[in-house]
Scaffold this active site. Sequence first.
Site, mmCIF file in Angstrom:
data_model
loop_
_atom_site.group_PDB
_atom_site.id
_atom_site.type_symbol
_atom_site.label_atom_id
_atom_site.label_comp_id
_atom_site.label_asym_id
_atom_site.label_seq_id
_atom_site.Cartn_x
_atom_site.Cartn_y
_atom_site.Cartn_z
ATOM 1 N N GLY A 1 35.317 11.068 51.173
ATOM 2 C CA GLY A 1 36.763 11.147 50.944
ATOM 3 C C GLY A 1 37.185 9.980 50.072
ATOM 4 O O GLY A 1 36.362 9.372 49.364
ATOM 5 N N ILE B 1 38.072 6.902 50.818
ATOM 6 C CA ILE B 1 37.463 5.601 51.108
ATOM 7 C C ILE B 1 35.985 5.609 50.738
ATOM 8 O O ILE B 1 35.475 4.655 50.140
ATOM 9 C CB ILE B 1 37.668 5.246 52.601
ATOM 10 C CG1 ILE B 1 39.172 5.060 52.866
ATOM 11 C CG2 ILE B 1 36.870 4.007 52.996
ATOM 12 C CD1 ILE B 1 39.542 4.746 54.298
ATOM 13 N N HIS C 1 52.206 6.221 20.169
ATOM 14 C CA HIS C 1 50.861 6.349 19.620
ATOM 15 C C HIS C 1 50.346 4.979 19.216
ATOM 16 O O HIS C 1 51.100 4.213 18.612
ATOM 17 C CB HIS C 1 50.880 7.266 18.391
ATOM 18 C CG HIS C 1 49.545 7.325 17.700
ATOM 19 N ND1 HIS C 1 48.498 8.073 18.211
ATOM 20 C CD2 HIS C 1 49.081 6.703 16.587
ATOM 21 C CE1 HIS C 1 47.440 7.909 17.413
ATOM 22 N NE2 HIS C 1 47.768 7.085 16.420
ATOM 23 N N ALA D 1 33.476 6.454 57.000
ATOM 24 C CA ALA D 1 34.791 6.709 56.375
ATOM 25 C C ALA D 1 35.097 8.188 56.519
ATOM 26 O O ALA D 1 35.062 8.949 55.557
ATOM 27 C CB ALA D 1 34.767 6.293 54.912
ATOM 28 N N LYS E 1 41.490 -2.530 45.917
ATOM 29 C CA LYS E 1 41.748 -2.549 44.466
ATOM 30 C C LYS E 1 41.266 -3.857 43.845
ATOM 31 O O LYS E 1 40.802 -3.877 42.707
ATOM 32 C CB LYS E 1 43.231 -2.333 44.165
ATOM 33 C CG LYS E 1 43.578 -0.915 43.789
ATOM 34 C CD LYS E 1 43.730 0.037 44.930
ATOM 35 C CE LYS E 1 42.576 0.870 45.355
ATOM 36 N NZ LYS E 1 42.782 1.636 46.588
ATOM 37 N N ASP F 1 52.205 6.945 58.335
ATOM 38 C CA ASP F 1 50.982 7.638 58.763
ATOM 39 C C ASP F 1 51.102 8.225 60.162
ATOM 40 O O ASP F 1 50.487 9.247 60.462
ATOM 41 C CB ASP F 1 49.791 6.654 58.791
ATOM 42 C CG ASP F 1 49.201 6.404 57.413
ATOM 43 O OD1 ASP F 1 49.830 6.819 56.418
ATOM 44 O OD2 ASP F 1 48.119 5.790 57.331
HETATM 45 P P1 NAD Z 1 39.174 11.467 54.166
HETATM 46 O O1 NAD Z 1 39.804 12.415 55.119
HETATM 47 O O2 NAD Z 1 39.714 11.317 52.800
HETATM 48 O O3 NAD Z 1 37.601 11.850 54.026
HETATM 49 C C1 NAD Z 1 36.719 11.896 55.119
HETATM 50 C C2 NAD Z 1 35.495 12.749 54.755
HETATM 51 O O4 NAD Z 1 34.506 12.587 55.784
HETATM 52 C C3 NAD Z 1 35.797 14.239 54.685
HETATM 53 O O5 NAD Z 1 35.394 14.715 53.417
HETATM 54 C C4 NAD Z 1 34.956 14.843 55.823
HETATM 55 O O6 NAD Z 1 34.446 16.120 55.519
HETATM 56 C C5 NAD Z 1 33.824 13.826 55.975
HETATM 57 N N1 NAD Z 1 33.161 13.801 57.290
HETATM 58 C C6 NAD Z 1 33.751 13.839 58.516
HETATM 59 N N2 NAD Z 1 32.796 13.773 59.508
HETATM 60 C C7 NAD Z 1 31.583 13.684 58.887
HETATM 61 C C8 NAD Z 1 30.210 13.578 59.349
HETATM 62 N N3 NAD Z 1 29.886 13.535 60.666
HETATM 63 N N4 NAD Z 1 29.207 13.516 58.437
HETATM 64 C C9 NAD Z 1 29.506 13.539 57.109
HETATM 65 N N5 NAD Z 1 30.779 13.651 56.620
HETATM 66 C C10 NAD Z 1 31.816 13.701 57.487
HETATM 67 O O7 NAD Z 1 39.158 10.072 54.948
HETATM 68 P P2 NAD Z 1 38.947 8.578 54.434
HETATM 69 O O8 NAD Z 1 38.198 8.519 53.157
HETATM 70 O O9 NAD Z 1 38.374 7.880 55.629
HETATM 71 O O10 NAD Z 1 40.421 8.076 54.179
HETATM 72 C C11 NAD Z 1 41.340 8.000 55.274
HETATM 73 C C12 NAD Z 1 42.774 8.089 54.822
HETATM 74 O O11 NAD Z 1 43.127 6.942 54.095
HETATM 75 C C13 NAD Z 1 43.036 9.301 53.979
HETATM 76 O O12 NAD Z 1 43.937 10.116 54.687
HETATM 77 C C14 NAD Z 1 43.651 8.778 52.725
HETATM 78 O O13 NAD Z 1 44.888 9.406 52.485
HETATM 79 C C15 NAD Z 1 43.875 7.286 52.949
HETATM 80 N N6 NAD Z 1 43.378 6.536 51.789
HETATM 81 C C16 NAD Z 1 43.962 6.738 50.587
HETATM 82 C C17 NAD Z 1 43.497 6.068 49.479
HETATM 83 C C18 NAD Z 1 44.152 6.278 48.151
HETATM 84 O O14 NAD Z 1 45.288 6.741 48.117
HETATM 85 N N7 NAD Z 1 43.478 5.977 47.040
HETATM 86 C C19 NAD Z 1 42.413 5.208 49.581
HETATM 87 C C20 NAD Z 1 41.837 5.032 50.822
HETATM 88 C C21 NAD Z 1 42.337 5.701 51.922
#
Ligand code: NAD
Length: 481
Positions: A191, A193, A452, A277, A59, A320
């Site tokens: 995702g 991240i 408002h 990620a 952040k 987690d």
């Molecule tokens: P995520 O599960 O959100 O996303 C991972 C993505 O990687 C998925 O869409 C998946 O389809 C893709 N993927 C997997 N293997 C692949 C490959 N070989 N080639 C291409 N794409 C592939 O995981 P993340 O972004 O790593 O986040 C991890 C965790 O951390 C999450 O569970 C999330 O809840 C938490 N997180 C939350 C926040 C937030 O609340 N804002 C921020 C960061 C992380």
Amino acid sequence: MSSSYDVIVIGAGPAGYVAAIRAAQLGMNTLCVDNWLTRGDEKPSLGGTCLNAGCIPSKALLESSELYERAQHEFASHGLSFDKVDLDIAKMQKRKAGVVSELTGGIASLFKANGVESMAGTGQVVDSGKVRVTGHDGKEQDLEAKHVIVATGSVPVELDIAPFDNEYILDSWGALDMAEVPEKLGVIGAGYIGVELGSVWSRLGAEVKILEAVDEFMPIADRDVAKEALKTFRKQGLNVELSARVTAARVEDDKVVVEYTKDDETHTETFDKLVVAVGRRPNTKNICAKDARVELDDKGFIDVDDAYRTSLPGVYAVGDVIGNPMLAHKGMEEGTIVAELLDGQKPHMNYDAIPSVVYTAPELAWVGKSEAQIKAAGIDYRVGQIPFASNGRAKAMAHQGGFVKMIADANTDEILGVHMIGPYVSEMVQEIVVAMEYKAASEDIARIVHGHPTLGEAVHEAALAVDGRPIHFPPKKKKKQ
Ligand code: NAD
């Protein structure tokens, strides 16, 4: 230092440090053991991934990079001009490190203030009521506690085809610590991240390509929000490639060569750095000794019942390490609840009202069910959707993209889900969480006075729109019977 406690908490991330503080508040003699070492100086630090290498540092960089982006592209429209905006990454990283150390130090102060004892080292459950702590110097101590709470969190999933070296192939922590802006940055996974960190480095000037294996963007979000987000991110310059499965990555001549398949074709692309990620997995390695019978579920999470009891009497688990959603705020609440359960209280947590936020610009935030989930459940529903373009405050802020979408039961009018994309929706979603906790109807929100001019008025208008009577946006034309 004692060797016997009421409670030993293993892990000082959001779930663990909150459990420890709450247990101490309730009069329990509490120890919190944590083995985090900061990369580089190898110093112990409390707060787990969230404070040290996740939520907080990301952040900080999201804020800095957004200001950089706005200074370059938006300030002029406010009548503010500069010759040039300089980017000092070292200073930006130093500010981020300052934010992290203030907050991690803050946990140490909170421990002190609440009487929580803190120990640096790796805790292992040996048996009911027995914990072995191995210090960073390798020395072992055997401790006892009436209750043990495991809150060891999660770790990034590592792909065999792209193992982390944290020089070229980075985990999410490495992706926060880059000392220079890479010219070309590859990201595997669109995702949370992937899009958050992809946005940071894209705003700072990198050419970012996100390779996502599945054919849908952000399948966990409501489809309308995900569609709008993808359109907006692409417009901002993030190159998101869907249905692109990475099959190989290798470091060659100071670059990372990535191979991926899309539409049955193999593509090769070269990046300066690659961020992986692709999710996180529960951190259970060596947490329990071989003979300690703490069962895991089929996904590798610690199996717990509804009172967070593991299969080993007196051993509990939260955060987690017990499963999705892997969100800090879910872990914090579980930490509070497990401590209150140990105190004989009867607390409750509503897993259906946990907000989700993606901290991009615009932000994405939602709570409750998506339209697709409601449809699949066969529920009759009504939708009210209001764009920020019709909101005075958003216009004044020059943040007019996005919308608020409210879905309510067509028969009872109970709010089933609210999905937003736009400015500060991370803050706005909390109104809906409260409303849903009280089982509010859309009419309840429609009848509540909203200040408002505020962004929150978009929520008010969306509630009015559920009933086809928004004031500051044309209502949908009724179909002729
Ligand atoms: P995520 O599960 O959100 O996303 C991972 C993505 O990687 C998925 O869409 C998946 O389809 C893709 N993927 C997997 N293997 C692949 C490959 N070989 N080639 C291409 N794409 C592939 O995981 P993340 O972004 O790593 O986040 C991890 C965790 O951390 C999450 O569970 C999330 O809840 C938490 N997180 C939350 C926040 C937030 O609340 N804002 C921020 C960061 C992380």
